[in-house]
Scaffold this active site. Structure first.
Site, PDB file in Angstrom:
ATOM      1  N   LYS A  37       0.867  -1.186   0.000  1.00 57.33           N
ATOM      2  CA  LYS A  37       0.000   0.000   0.000  1.00 57.33           C
ATOM      3  C   LYS A  37       0.896   1.225   0.000  1.00 57.33           C
ATOM      4  O   LYS A  37       1.780   1.346   0.839  1.00 57.33           O
ATOM      5  CB  LYS A  37      -0.915  -0.015   1.223  1.00 57.33           C
ATOM      6  N   CYS A  55       0.137  14.944  -5.394  1.00 59.62           N
ATOM      7  CA  CYS A  55      -0.595  14.226  -6.447  1.00 59.62           C
ATOM      8  C   CYS A  55      -1.690  13.340  -5.872  1.00 59.62           C
ATOM      9  O   CYS A  55      -1.487  12.619  -4.900  1.00 59.62           O
ATOM     10  CB  CYS A  55       0.386  13.367  -7.238  1.00 59.62           C
ATOM     11  N   CYS A  57      -3.640  11.824  -8.571  1.00 56.07           N
ATOM     12  CA  CYS A  57      -4.056  11.154  -9.822  1.00 56.07           C
ATOM     13  C   CYS A  57      -3.213   9.925 -10.140  1.00 56.07           C
ATOM     14  O   CYS A  57      -3.535   9.187 -11.068  1.00 56.07           O
ATOM     15  CB  CYS A  57      -4.009  12.135 -10.994  1.00 56.07           C
ATOM     16  N   CYS A  66       2.804  16.523  -7.095  1.00 52.33           N
ATOM     17  CA  CYS A  66       2.097  16.751  -8.359  1.00 52.33           C
ATOM     18  C   CYS A  66       3.046  17.405  -9.348  1.00 52.33           C
ATOM     19  O   CYS A  66       3.741  18.349  -8.995  1.00 52.33           O
ATOM     20  CB  CYS A  66       0.889  17.667  -8.089  1.00 52.33           C
ATOM     21  N   HIS A  70      -1.913  15.386 -14.052  1.00 53.98           N
ATOM     22  CA  HIS A  70      -3.365  15.226 -13.974  1.00 53.98           C
ATOM     23  C   HIS A  70      -4.055  15.878 -15.180  1.00 53.98           C
ATOM     24  O   HIS A  70      -5.129  15.443 -15.577  1.00 53.98           O
ATOM     25  CB  HIS A  70      -3.909  15.798 -12.652  1.00 53.98           C
TER      26      HIS A  70
HETATM   27  S1  FES Z   1      -2.595  15.413  -9.247  1.00 57.15           S
HETATM   28 FE1  FES Z   1      -1.286  13.898 -10.095  1.00 57.15          FE
HETATM   29  S2  FES Z   1       0.129  15.056 -11.249  1.00 57.15           S
HETATM   30 FE2  FES Z   1      -1.206  16.535 -10.388  1.00 57.15          FE
END
Ligand code: FES
Ligand code: FES
Lengths: 89, 89
Positions: A37, A55, A57, A66, A70
């Site tokens: 995990k 991040c 995503c 990030c 995304h």
């Molecule tokens: S939220 Fe994943 S790169 Fe921005």
């Protein structure tokens, strides 16, 4: 029991509606797949910048940060995900 | 140009290998889908608890907070995602 046809009513077997969710696929394709995990910790007093984007995503090349990936993910899939912003004040 | 057959060589058209990524689906099925991009901000000085878990699986019923739903998602899909933990120290 009377037959429904006797009353001129057309019946059908009750339909069972099955809602299928898009749960077959995971959302993390590549990042640290050897870990059971992927959990990350941030000690917030150690944040150096006024604003840091984390991040959510699972497409960032600098995960857990990030890197803007995304945007590509959202365009490719019609999704609407974005980062968690940590602000020092 | 000599024919490849002249040398007894069997040739084929170069195969183009296409790698298909599981990018067809978004990762956020339900949360705030009317928003163009779901971004959340945390002013870290305002965190009340020593430890706060923020969701990165997009399955939490208390998004942007983690409610443990990543466990069910991971079991259902074989995924390995987990939250971002914010620690006051
Ligand atoms: S939220 Fe994943 S790169 Fe921005
Ligand atoms: S519920 Fe989403 S990471 Fe825990």
């Amino acid at each position: 029991n009377k037959s429904p046809m006797a009353a001129g009513v057309v019946t059908a077997r009750p339909r069972r509606v099955v809602v299928v969710r898009a749960e077959g696929q995971g959302i993390n394709l590549d990042i640290r797949k050897t870990e059971e995990k992927v959990v990350d910790s941030v000690v917030v007093t150690e944040l150096s910048k006024p604003l840091t984007a984390y991040c959510r995503c699972w497409r960032s090349g600098t995960f857990p940060l990030c890197d803007g990936s995304h945007v590509k993910h959202n365009k490719a899939t019609g999704d609407n995900v974005g980062p968690l912003l940590l602000k020092k004040q």
